[in-house]
Design an enzyme around this catalytic site. Structure first.
Site, PDB file in Angstrom:
ATOM      1  N   GLY A 178      28.030  -4.970 -27.340  1.00 18.99           N
ATOM      2  CA  GLY A 178      27.422  -4.699 -28.633  1.00 18.99           C
ATOM      3  C   GLY A 178      26.407  -5.784 -28.949  1.00 18.99           C
ATOM      4  O   GLY A 178      26.774  -6.946 -29.134  1.00 18.99           O
ATOM      5  N   ALA A 179      25.130  -5.407 -28.979  1.00 17.93           N
ATOM      6  CA  ALA A 179      24.065  -6.385 -29.205  1.00 17.93           C
ATOM      7  C   ALA A 179      23.501  -6.295 -30.613  1.00 17.93           C
ATOM      8  O   ALA A 179      22.361  -6.672 -30.857  1.00 17.93           O
ATOM      9  CB  ALA A 179      22.948  -6.196 -28.179  1.00 17.93           C
ATOM     10  N   GLY A 180      24.314  -5.801 -31.532  1.00 16.80           N
ATOM     11  CA  GLY A 180      23.908  -5.786 -32.932  1.00 16.80           C
ATOM     12  C   GLY A 180      23.969  -7.190 -33.504  1.00 16.80           C
ATOM     13  O   GLY A 180      24.061  -8.179 -32.772  1.00 16.80           O
ATOM     14  N   ALA A 181      23.943  -7.283 -34.829  1.00 14.98           N
ATOM     15  CA  ALA A 181      23.894  -8.600 -35.470  1.00 14.98           C
ATOM     16  C   ALA A 181      25.113  -9.453 -35.124  1.00 14.98           C
ATOM     17  O   ALA A 181      24.982 -10.638 -34.802  1.00 14.98           O
ATOM     18  CB  ALA A 181      23.770  -8.435 -36.986  1.00 14.98           C
ATOM     19  N   VAL A 182      26.309  -8.871 -35.169  1.00 15.70           N
ATOM     20  CA  VAL A 182      27.525  -9.634 -34.874  1.00 15.70           C
ATOM     21  C   VAL A 182      27.583 -10.015 -33.399  1.00 15.70           C
ATOM     22  O   VAL A 182      27.853 -11.169 -33.044  1.00 15.70           O
ATOM     23  CB  VAL A 182      28.790  -8.851 -35.273  1.00 15.70           C
ATOM     24  CG1 VAL A 182      30.048  -9.598 -34.831  1.00 15.70           C
ATOM     25  CG2 VAL A 182      28.825  -8.621 -36.771  1.00 15.70           C
ATOM     26  N   ASP A 203      24.642  -3.361 -24.402  1.00 16.38           N
ATOM     27  CA  ASP A 203      24.505  -2.435 -25.523  1.00 16.38           C
ATOM     28  C   ASP A 203      24.098  -1.070 -24.991  1.00 16.38           C
ATOM     29  O   ASP A 203      23.547  -0.952 -23.891  1.00 16.38           O
ATOM     30  CB  ASP A 203      23.452  -2.941 -26.513  1.00 16.38           C
ATOM     31  CG  ASP A 203      23.578  -2.289 -27.879  1.00 16.38           C
ATOM     32  OD1 ASP A 203      24.286  -2.859 -28.745  1.00 16.38           O
ATOM     33  OD2 ASP A 203      22.974  -1.217 -28.094  1.00 16.38           O
ATOM     34  N   VAL A 214      36.528  -7.252 -32.140  1.00 19.03           N
ATOM     35  CA  VAL A 214      35.911  -7.548 -33.425  1.00 19.03           C
ATOM     36  C   VAL A 214      35.660  -6.267 -34.215  1.00 19.03           C
ATOM     37  O   VAL A 214      35.636  -6.273 -35.447  1.00 19.03           O
ATOM     38  CB  VAL A 214      34.580  -8.313 -33.218  1.00 19.03           C
ATOM     39  CG1 VAL A 214      33.888  -8.592 -34.551  1.00 19.03           C
ATOM     40  CG2 VAL A 214      34.830  -9.623 -32.464  1.00 19.03           C
ATOM     41  N   SER A 215      35.498  -5.150 -33.524  1.00 18.20           N
ATOM     42  CA  SER A 215      35.170  -3.864 -34.146  1.00 18.20           C
ATOM     43  C   SER A 215      36.182  -3.487 -35.220  1.00 18.20           C
ATOM     44  O   SER A 215      37.383  -3.713 -35.070  1.00 18.20           O
ATOM     45  CB  SER A 215      35.121  -2.767 -33.077  1.00 18.20           C
ATOM     46  OG  SER A 215      34.275  -3.125 -32.002  1.00 18.20           O
ATOM     47  N   HIS A 274      43.567  -7.029 -41.456  1.00 19.88           N
ATOM     48  CA  HIS A 274      42.186  -7.431 -41.739  1.00 19.88           C
ATOM     49  C   HIS A 274      41.528  -6.341 -42.590  1.00 19.88           C
ATOM     50  O   HIS A 274      40.699  -5.573 -42.131  1.00 19.88           O
ATOM     51  CB  HIS A 274      41.428  -7.627 -40.428  1.00 19.88           C
ATOM     52  CG  HIS A 274      39.982  -7.986 -40.607  1.00 19.88           C
ATOM     53  ND1 HIS A 274      39.565  -9.097 -41.302  1.00 19.88           N
ATOM     54  CD2 HIS A 274      38.847  -7.379 -40.167  1.00 19.88           C
ATOM     55  CE1 HIS A 274      38.240  -9.161 -41.283  1.00 19.88           C
ATOM     56  NE2 HIS A 274      37.787  -8.128 -40.604  1.00 19.88           N
TER      57      HIS A 274
END
EC number: 1.1.1.37
Length: 308
Positions: free
Chosen positions: A7-11, A32, A118-119, A175
């Site tokens: 995942g190459a998004g912001a996080v 990604d 993390v998702s 969470h």
């Protein structure tokens, strides 16, 4: 040492950036599904090496899991981010399919990898990854508690006007906005209980602010936060690859600990080279035990929406 961030998004990009700056691996793969994004961000990060002096090599990949082969640690951040007004629970239908596919593909090429999830919704996605992975439970870890505890300590530090690094405290449980449990009773300022400096009313407000910490940022920014989540994931990676054995609240599979079975939830664990090495018993008060049971009920309700 080889690390993959899916995942190459912001996080994901922030996680990768923190990892390469700390030189936690010789190679970091950023993967990604969107064409060119991981390659572009990896190249951008690599161009900072001449400025910052690190030697980790970042490599981008568009959905080519073969490039992740032999990864020691994998961080899964893929999935859609939370939108304003959206709860973590509402994400489950979309993100479950993504996390299931990612887990299968990662283990195809890195069967010995330690996986950090993390998702969101994090507890349910960690549980899904554990059920799908068929690997030792100590190699599947949810990130949520590390992030929630950082937010908790920040709010305490702000209220006391002190350095966050001098505050010690943790958040356990699910969470989620209604499931996390900030342990105000155990929080300290360099070993001194914070209750010596803050009123019961103020501590209650800080706990409430911590619980909606993610939603507060989503409302302000318009999407999920990324700096603190990325730093939290990287901190966990560092404790693992450098065998630091830090005590970190993480979402792990419970089999009787804290009175819960067949569920992934936040508890303090020792993070080392083999994943989470042991669960720390905090000896909760009766009120904290009741809160944990209520949190577990909510997480189980979410897990009920999964299909295997």
């Amino acid at each position: 040492m080889k690390i993959t961030v899916v995942g190459a998004g912001a996080v994901g990009a922030t996680t990768a950036d923190n990892i390469i700056r700390r030189e936690l691996a010789e190679e970091l793969v950023l993967l990604d599904i969107k064409e060119g994004v991981s390659e572009g961000k990896s190249l951008d990060m690599y161009q900072t090496a001449a400025l910052l002096g690190f030697n980790t090599k970042p490599v981008g990949s568009t959905n080519d899991y073969e490039k992740t082969k032999g990864s020691d640690v994998v961080v899964i951040t893929s999935g859609i981010p939370r939108k304003p007004g959206m709860t973590r629970e509402e994400l489950i239908g979309i993100n479950a399919g993504i996390v299931k596919s990612v887990t299968e593909n990662i283990l195809k090429y890195s069967p010995k990898a330690i996986i950090i999830v993390v998702s969101n919704p994090m507890d349910t996605m960690t549980y899904l990854a554990f059920k799908e992975a068929d690997i030792p439970k100590k190699r599947i870890i949810g990130m949520g508690g590390a992030l929630d505890s950082a937010r908790f300590k920040t709010y305490l530090a702000m209220a006391m006007d002190v350095s966050p690094s001098d505050i010690h405290g943790m958040v356990i449980g699910g969470h989620g906005d209604t499931t996390m449990i900030p342990l105000t009773r155990l929080a300290t300022y360099n070993g001194i209980p914070v209750s010596r400096f803050l009123s019961a009313e103020k501590l209650e407000q800080i706990a409430a602010d911590t619980m909606i910490g993610g939603a507060t940022l989503t409302k302000l920014i318009g999407t999920s936060a990324w700096y603190a989540p990325g730093a939290a994931a990287a901190m966990m990676v560092e404790s693992i690859v450098r065998n630091q054995k830090r005590i970190v609240p993480c979402g792990v599979y419970l089999n009787g600990e804290y009175g819960q079975k067949d569920i992934c939830m936040g508890v303090p664990v020792v993070l080392g080279r083999n994943g989470w090495e042991k669960i720390i018993n905090l000896r909760l008060s009766d009120a904290e035990k009741a809160a944990y049971e209520k949190s577990a009920e909510a997480v189980r309700a979410m897990n009920g929406a999964l299909t295997f």
